[in-house]
Design an enzyme around this catalytic site. Structure first.
Site, PDB file in Angstrom:
ATOM      1  N   TYR A  16      42.654  33.695  50.087  1.00  0.00           N
ATOM      2  CA  TYR A  16      42.237  34.662  49.058  1.00  0.00           C
ATOM      3  C   TYR A  16      41.583  35.886  49.689  1.00  0.00           C
ATOM      4  O   TYR A  16      41.992  37.026  49.444  1.00  0.00           O
ATOM      5  CB  TYR A  16      41.270  34.001  48.057  1.00  0.00           C
ATOM      6  CG  TYR A  16      40.490  35.009  47.240  1.00  0.00           C
ATOM      7  CD1 TYR A  16      41.122  35.789  46.276  1.00  0.00           C
ATOM      8  CD2 TYR A  16      39.117  35.210  47.448  1.00  0.00           C
ATOM      9  CE1 TYR A  16      40.411  36.744  45.544  1.00  0.00           C
ATOM     10  CE2 TYR A  16      38.403  36.157  46.718  1.00  0.00           C
ATOM     11  CZ  TYR A  16      39.057  36.919  45.768  1.00  0.00           C
ATOM     12  OH  TYR A  16      38.361  37.867  45.048  1.00  0.00           O
TER      13      TYR A  16
ATOM     14  N   THR B 230      35.969  42.445  46.803  1.00  0.00           N
ATOM     15  CA  THR B 230      35.010  41.354  46.884  1.00  0.00           C
ATOM     16  C   THR B 230      34.199  41.394  48.175  1.00  0.00           C
ATOM     17  O   THR B 230      34.656  41.954  49.184  1.00  0.00           O
ATOM     18  CB  THR B 230      35.788  40.013  46.790  1.00  0.00           C
ATOM     19  OG1 THR B 230      34.914  38.931  47.113  1.00  0.00           O
ATOM     20  CG2 THR B 230      36.946  39.962  47.780  1.00  0.00           C
ATOM     21  N   ASP B 231      33.038  40.740  48.153  1.00  0.00           N
ATOM     22  CA  ASP B 231      32.250  40.607  49.384  1.00  0.00           C
ATOM     23  C   ASP B 231      32.884  39.622  50.369  1.00  0.00           C
ATOM     24  O   ASP B 231      32.525  39.584  51.544  1.00  0.00           O
ATOM     25  CB  ASP B 231      30.799  40.194  49.067  1.00  0.00           C
ATOM     26  CG  ASP B 231      30.673  38.870  48.319  1.00  0.00           C
ATOM     27  OD1 ASP B 231      31.707  38.248  48.016  1.00  0.00           O
ATOM     28  OD2 ASP B 231      29.527  38.455  48.039  1.00  0.00           O
ATOM     29  N   GLU B 232      33.811  38.795  49.868  1.00  0.00           N
ATOM     30  CA  GLU B 232      34.379  37.747  50.738  1.00  0.00           C
ATOM     31  C   GLU B 232      35.180  38.314  51.907  1.00  0.00           C
ATOM     32  O   GLU B 232      35.438  37.606  52.881  1.00  0.00           O
ATOM     33  CB  GLU B 232      35.270  36.796  49.927  1.00  0.00           C
ATOM     34  CG  GLU B 232      34.503  36.104  48.842  1.00  0.00           C
ATOM     35  CD  GLU B 232      35.112  34.781  48.405  1.00  0.00           C
ATOM     36  OE1 GLU B 232      36.027  34.283  49.076  1.00  0.00           O
ATOM     37  OE2 GLU B 232      34.656  34.260  47.374  1.00  0.00           O
TER      38      GLU B 232
ATOM     39  N   LYS C 175      42.761  39.860  49.828  1.00  0.00           N
ATOM     40  CA  LYS C 175      41.967  40.979  49.302  1.00  0.00           C
ATOM     41  C   LYS C 175      41.676  41.991  50.419  1.00  0.00           C
ATOM     42  O   LYS C 175      41.699  43.207  50.194  1.00  0.00           O
ATOM     43  CB  LYS C 175      40.649  40.461  48.703  1.00  0.00           C
ATOM     44  CG  LYS C 175      40.791  39.699  47.405  1.00  0.00           C
ATOM     45  CD  LYS C 175      41.342  40.503  46.245  1.00  0.00           C
ATOM     46  CE  LYS C 175      40.378  41.543  45.732  1.00  0.00           C
ATOM     47  NZ  LYS C 175      40.920  42.224  44.505  1.00  0.00           N
TER      48      LYS C 175
END
Ligand code: NAD
Ligand code: DAU
Length: 367
Positions: free
Chosen positions: A170, A144-146, A174
């Site tokens: 989260y 993810t970009d997060e 990741k």
């Protein structure tokens, strides 16, 4: 056949939102057999795969990526030429309420999966017939970009070299899994590629996430909860475009590399919901003549809420010649139409555990 391997891939988390779209597209394109290992958490739903239910090219296996024996057995039995790892706990708000499952699946689970894939890869290299080069195998990790943290309005978009700075349990989990994948490449030469994608939307999106939640709430006459001032920005990509990017990276990505995936569609949350309301006003006007926008309600903000995400996907476009097929305008219209036409799926998904999550998350959250 890819070298001495079968024309088979192992997909994890394939009963979730993105994984199920990926599998349906893969099978419909006749790309080979998919072994789908999914734990069927609240987010996993075999109805997402109804289209390929009778298709012998789709083999569903109920299980956990952290179950080493099961993963070893599947790899030995099916001899896939790739593993595509979608399996994860994926909802930021749930990670704030209870981070443990996120650590367990996203970190520990990915570690166990990597260990078994590494053992499989080593066996393949040892047994390869002399006329073959190293087996054409790869492990694709979907991220993810997060993991890059948050941007201010004037910052450039995230590139593959932006330092990791995760802000939620989260995104931290990741990020940890991405680091493990990277380490297995550098330390053990496991053939890996990682994709870091922006926010997806489209068919089979579980209605705990902004777009499907507001879509279904709008139709049910309920409030559309917007966190804080609604000016947080996300970069939206239609799910089928994410799936095409993953296929492209699987096919041609350089081992050990990471690829950002995005559609250059930055939008503030309030603007997304306004667009959604406008489409509903047109396709499904309210009987009382009012606009769906009247249901918008500003509620208490998400703790640690990242202000802006933006993905620079130019590496993927330049090196692998990938481009998204949908704009936000075409993708969101398709999405609304899909939800309007799939009431059966919606009714089944919004029962039981889902209702207790909505009660826990939104009761008493007035801004
Ligand atoms: P999802 O929550 O809809 O689906 C996750 C799936 O994984 C479910 O089917 C669930 O049953 C399964 N699963 C969970 N724990 C498991 C375990 N221990 N073993 C096996 N299966 C397990 O998630 P999604 O939105 O489809 O996201 C898929 C992947 O893509 C995730 O890794 C996520 O981090 C990443 N991602 C998502 C987005 C997005 O916008 N949704 C964007 C970028 C990246
Ligand atoms: O950026 C990629 C990520 O996008 C993925 O890695 C995650 O798995 C995926 O869930 C998604 O995370 P977000 O937190 O961005 O998605 P979500 O739909 O939960 O929220 C989108 C934005 O809308 C975010 O700024 C929070 C806000 N929001 C969300 C909900 C559920 C609201 O304002 N109200 C809501 O009720």
């Amino acid at each position: 056949m890819k070298n001495q391997l079968n024309n088979t891939i192992l997909v994890t988390g394939g009963a979730g939102f993105i994984g199920s779209n990926f599998i349906v597209d893969w099978i419909n394109a006749g790309l080979g057999t998919v072994i789908n290992l999914d734990k069927l958490t609240y987010a996993g739903n075999l109805e997402n795969l109804a289209e390929v239910k009778e298709n012998p090219s789709h083999v569903f296996v109920h299980g956990d990526i952290g179950d080493r024996n099961l993963v070893a057995e599947l790899l030995a039995k099916y001899r896939p030429y790739a593993v595509v790892n979608f399996a994860a706990e994926s909802h930021v708000d749930r990670s704030i309420h209870g981070p443990e499952d996120f650590i367990q699946t996203n970190v520990v689970g990915t570690f166990h999966l990597l260990e078994e894939v590494r053992a499989y890869w080593q066996r393949l290299c040892e047994e390869k017939p002399s006329e073959f080069s190293n087996p054409d195998f790869r492990f694709l990790h979907v991220s993810t970009d997060e993991v890059y943290g948050t941007l201010s309005s004037s910052d450039p978009a995230f590139t593959e070299t932006t330092p990791y700075a995760p802000n939620s349990p989260y995104s931290a989990s990741k990020a940890a899994s991405d680091h493990l994948v990277r380490a297995y490449y550098h330390t053990y030469h496991l053939p890996v590629v990682t994709t870091n994608c922006s926010n997806n939307y489209g068919p089979y999106h579980f209605p705990e996430k902004l777009i499907p939640l507001c879509l279904l709430n709008a139709l049910a006459g309920k409030s559309l909860p917007i966190y804080g001032d609604g000016q947080q920005i996300r970069d939206w990509l239609y799910v089928k475009d994410h799936c095409s990017a993953i296929r492209r990276v699987l096919e041609a990505g350089q081992l050990g590399e990471t690829y950002n995936v995005g559609g250059w569609n930055e939008k503030a949350n309030i603007d997304v919901i306004n667009i959604l309301c406008e489409i509903l006003n047109e396709l499904k006007p309210k009987a009382d003549g009012t606009k769906y926008q009247s249901q918008i309600t500003f509620v208490k903000d998400r703790p640690g809420h990242d202000r802006r995400y933006a993905i620079d996907a130019s590496k993927l476009e330049r090196e692998l010649n990938w481009k998204p097929a949908e704009t936000f305008e075409t993708g969101i219209r398709k999405t609304v139409l899909w939800y309007l036409e799939h009431q059966f799926w919606v009714n089944n998904v919004t029962s039981g555990e889902y209702r207790s999550w909505i009660d826990q998350q939104y009761t008493g959250r007035a801004a």
